[in-house]
Scaffold this active site. Sequence first.
Site, mmCIF file in Angstrom:
data_model
loop_
_atom_site.group_PDB
_atom_site.id
_atom_site.type_symbol
_atom_site.label_atom_id
_atom_site.label_comp_id
_atom_site.label_asym_id
_atom_site.label_seq_id
_atom_site.Cartn_x
_atom_site.Cartn_y
_atom_site.Cartn_z
ATOM 1 N N LEU A 256 -5.363 9.128 7.588
ATOM 2 C CA LEU A 256 -6.654 8.437 7.587
ATOM 3 C C LEU A 256 -6.360 7.034 7.262
ATOM 4 O O LEU A 256 -5.637 6.641 6.224
ATOM 5 C CB LEU A 256 -7.650 9.168 6.730
ATOM 6 C CG LEU A 256 -7.958 10.634 7.253
ATOM 7 C CD1 LEU A 256 -8.854 11.069 6.153
ATOM 8 C CD2 LEU A 256 -8.988 10.286 8.307
ATOM 9 N N HIS B 183 0.704 -1.331 -0.072
ATOM 10 C CA HIS B 183 -0.063 -0.004 0.123
ATOM 11 C C HIS B 183 0.822 1.295 -0.001
ATOM 12 O O HIS B 183 1.303 1.580 1.071
ATOM 13 C CB HIS B 183 -0.807 -0.036 1.105
ATOM 14 C CG HIS B 183 -1.962 1.192 1.319
ATOM 15 N ND1 HIS B 183 -3.461 0.960 1.459
ATOM 16 C CD2 HIS B 183 -1.891 2.685 0.977
ATOM 17 C CE1 HIS B 183 -3.871 1.993 1.455
ATOM 18 N NE2 HIS B 183 -3.086 3.041 1.128
ATOM 19 N N HIS C 199 2.831 14.368 1.784
ATOM 20 C CA HIS C 199 2.501 15.878 1.415
ATOM 21 C C HIS C 199 3.302 16.943 1.794
ATOM 22 O O HIS C 199 4.018 16.562 2.737
ATOM 23 C CB HIS C 199 0.906 15.849 2.144
ATOM 24 C CG HIS C 199 -0.251 15.143 2.070
ATOM 25 N ND1 HIS C 199 -1.294 15.475 0.850
ATOM 26 C CD2 HIS C 199 -0.665 13.966 2.473
ATOM 27 C CE1 HIS C 199 -1.990 14.421 0.786
ATOM 28 N NE2 HIS C 199 -1.624 13.757 1.872
ATOM 29 N N HIS D 27 1.502 5.399 -1.584
ATOM 30 C CA HIS D 27 1.228 6.650 -2.527
ATOM 31 C C HIS D 27 2.750 7.074 -2.985
ATOM 32 O O HIS D 27 3.376 7.508 -2.198
ATOM 33 C CB HIS D 27 0.529 7.441 -1.843
ATOM 34 C CG HIS D 27 -0.928 6.960 -1.146
ATOM 35 N ND1 HIS D 27 -1.933 7.441 -1.881
ATOM 36 C CD2 HIS D 27 -0.947 6.211 -0.001
ATOM 37 C CE1 HIS D 27 -2.895 6.532 -1.154
ATOM 38 N NE2 HIS D 27 -2.511 6.094 0.097
ATOM 39 N N VAL D 28 2.638 7.037 -4.246
ATOM 40 C CA VAL D 28 3.962 8.104 -4.878
ATOM 41 C C VAL D 28 3.864 9.116 -5.642
ATOM 42 O O VAL D 28 4.644 9.954 -5.882
ATOM 43 C CB VAL D 28 4.884 6.922 -5.697
ATOM 44 C CG1 VAL D 28 5.540 5.606 -4.766
ATOM 45 C CG2 VAL D 28 4.261 6.440 -6.854
ATOM 46 N N ARG D 29 2.328 9.747 -5.653
ATOM 47 C CA ARG D 29 1.944 10.728 -6.414
ATOM 48 C C ARG D 29 2.332 10.810 -7.948
ATOM 49 O O ARG D 29 2.830 9.698 -8.484
ATOM 50 C CB ARG D 29 2.540 11.863 -5.735
ATOM 51 C CG ARG D 29 2.165 12.116 -4.188
ATOM 52 C CD ARG D 29 1.010 11.899 -3.914
ATOM 53 N NE ARG D 29 0.455 11.888 -2.302
ATOM 54 C CZ ARG D 29 -0.425 11.511 -1.722
ATOM 55 N NH1 ARG D 29 -1.343 10.778 -2.303
ATOM 56 N NH2 ARG D 29 -0.453 11.685 -0.354
ATOM 57 N N ALA E 111 -4.094 14.625 5.110
ATOM 58 C CA ALA E 111 -4.185 13.455 6.071
ATOM 59 C C ALA E 111 -2.904 12.733 5.318
ATOM 60 O O ALA E 111 -3.041 12.529 4.239
ATOM 61 C CB ALA E 111 -5.375 12.760 5.914
ATOM 62 N N HIS F 35 -4.992 -0.985 5.633
ATOM 63 C CA HIS F 35 -4.631 -0.031 6.641
ATOM 64 C C HIS F 35 -5.685 -0.098 7.868
ATOM 65 O O HIS F 35 -6.123 0.769 8.257
ATOM 66 C CB HIS F 35 -4.509 1.505 6.534
ATOM 67 C CG HIS F 35 -5.150 1.955 5.698
ATOM 68 N ND1 HIS F 35 -6.769 1.962 5.564
ATOM 69 C CD2 HIS F 35 -5.136 2.775 4.285
ATOM 70 C CE1 HIS F 35 -7.224 2.799 4.597
ATOM 71 N NE2 HIS F 35 -6.431 3.134 3.866
ATOM 72 N N HIS G 296 -10.699 0.816 1.339
ATOM 73 C CA HIS G 296 -10.604 1.992 2.319
ATOM 74 C C HIS G 296 -11.940 1.527 3.365
ATOM 75 O O HIS G 296 -12.774 2.064 2.961
ATOM 76 C CB HIS G 296 -10.477 3.309 1.867
ATOM 77 C CG HIS G 296 -10.408 4.288 2.844
ATOM 78 N ND1 HIS G 296 -9.156 4.988 3.026
ATOM 79 C CD2 HIS G 296 -11.220 4.680 3.841
ATOM 80 C CE1 HIS G 296 -9.317 5.889 4.043
ATOM 81 N NE2 HIS G 296 -10.454 5.758 4.625
ATOM 82 N N ASN H 72 -4.879 7.145 -6.468
ATOM 83 C CA ASN H 72 -5.648 8.427 -5.991
ATOM 84 C C ASN H 72 -4.906 9.469 -6.643
ATOM 85 O O ASN H 72 -4.568 10.466 -5.722
ATOM 86 C CB ASN H 72 -5.954 8.379 -4.656
ATOM 87 C CG ASN H 72 -4.917 8.635 -3.600
ATOM 88 O OD1 ASN H 72 -3.826 7.911 -3.909
ATOM 89 N ND2 ASN H 72 -5.076 8.941 -2.497
ATOM 90 N N ASP I 36 1.346 2.471 3.823
ATOM 91 C CA ASP I 36 0.298 3.679 3.488
ATOM 92 C C ASP I 36 1.263 4.950 3.588
ATOM 93 O O ASP I 36 0.598 6.110 4.113
ATOM 94 C CB ASP I 36 -0.850 3.635 4.135
ATOM 95 C CG ASP I 36 -1.936 4.840 3.728
ATOM 96 O OD1 ASP I 36 -1.885 5.206 2.883
ATOM 97 O OD2 ASP I 36 -2.567 5.128 4.751
HETATM 98 C C1 NCD Z 1 -3.704 8.911 1.751
HETATM 99 C C2 NCD Z 1 -3.118 10.115 0.747
HETATM 100 O O1 NCD Z 1 -2.575 10.952 1.266
HETATM 101 O O2 NCD Z 1 -3.260 9.738 -0.452
HETATM 102 N N1 NCD Z 1 -3.788 9.519 3.127
HETATM 103 C C3 NCD Z 1 -3.831 8.914 4.099
HETATM 104 O O3 NCD Z 1 -3.938 9.584 5.308
HETATM 105 N N2 NCD Z 1 -3.602 7.668 4.291
HETATM 106 C C4 NCD Z 1 -5.028 8.348 1.270
HETATM 107 C C5 NCD Z 1 -5.329 6.937 1.974
HETATM 108 O O4 NCD Z 1 -4.834 6.091 1.841
HETATM 109 O O5 NCD Z 1 -6.490 7.141 3.010
HETATM 110 ZN ZN ZN Z 2 -3.439 4.855 1.241
#
Ligand code: NCD
Ligand code: ZN
Length: 344
Positions: A219, A14, A251, A16-18, A263, A174, A136, A42, A247
């Site tokens: 989150l 899980h 940011h 996120h790399v944007r 978040a 998560h 989620h 996302n 996760d």
């Molecule tokens: C994630 C994100 O910033 O893309 N944020 C988070 O708090 N985990 C989104 C997500 O996985 O809920």
């Molecule tokens: Zn996530």
Amino acid sequence: MTDTLTITRPDDWHLHVRDGAALQAVVPHSAAQFGRALIMPNLRPPVTTAQQAVDYRQRILDAVPAGTAFEPVMSLYLTDKLPPEEIERAAAAGVKALKLYPAGATTNSDAGVTDIRKTYATLEAMQKLGLLLLVHGEVTDPAVDLFDREAVFIERVMIPLRRDFPELKVVFEHLTTQEGAQYVRDADRFTGATITAHHLLYNRNAIFTGGIRPHFYCLPVLKRETHRLALVEAATSGSPRFFLGTDSAPHPAHLKEHAFGCAGCYTALSAMELYAQAFDNSGALDKLEGFASFHGADFYGLPRNSGTITLKREAWTVPETVPYGEATLKPLCGGEQLAWKLVA
Ligand code: NCD
Ligand code: ZN
């Protein structure tokens, strides 16, 4: 006392790399730690077609430092309108999963699912073709207390979903609660769950210690200590249902330290060090390899990695900030000492 730990190269199920400059900044951190990562879709706009996933995968590969083997495993973003035919194209393109974000649940989730029944034809195609559903697991009903949203999701969404699609592989992403951990522990082999390092290490007090601490805000939000203990028990139990998913969600620091702070905790820089700390705290380092390197690959039906990584008990200080395009990124535990270090 174990001072050196060599385990099969782990995976992050899980992440996120944007995109763009942000992606360039964070991908090397994950590639240094993991063999593969399940990439969350996302983005803005979200990754909803097989072709977008293929193109995104290439941009990620282009950011992997030369000489490092790192494989992004791609997912699509499930919407009310994602057609079942796209599932066939996704499967053919090597996409492994779809992510269900209840609309409004978290960062970039406004295109998410408003009612899961609207997606049933698509879920049917996924079940048939063996694509995983990553959820989620929080309801967005404003009448439900923020801290209860995962428990209520089990009743309102998970139980009916499992009944209607018994052979769809579902990952409860998560996990943050005792209710979630029990539900997954007692479920059949088609249900698994990821657990983050920060939910194993911290409870909700971390967000409010000495003032409001936005870098601990993610989150689903951190819960009380009883829940953290249940997650540690699940992760260190040796059960193949539970596996590693950071996760890690970067940011820019100025958008977390803000009146409407974003978040997400950035943990990719020291992910395995944080997990090692959590497992070591409960005397369960011998269970780390299963959780980090075997259970997830097995659940996804992918081969386990062949190389290894080595962690050493050696104090080091996590950098307070790292560059993030034009902005800066503050890793979780920045400026603090960790007891374990990834050395090879
Ligand atoms: C994630 C994100 O910033 O893309 N944020 C988070 O708090 N985990 C989104 C997500 O996985 O809920
Ligand atoms: Zn996530």
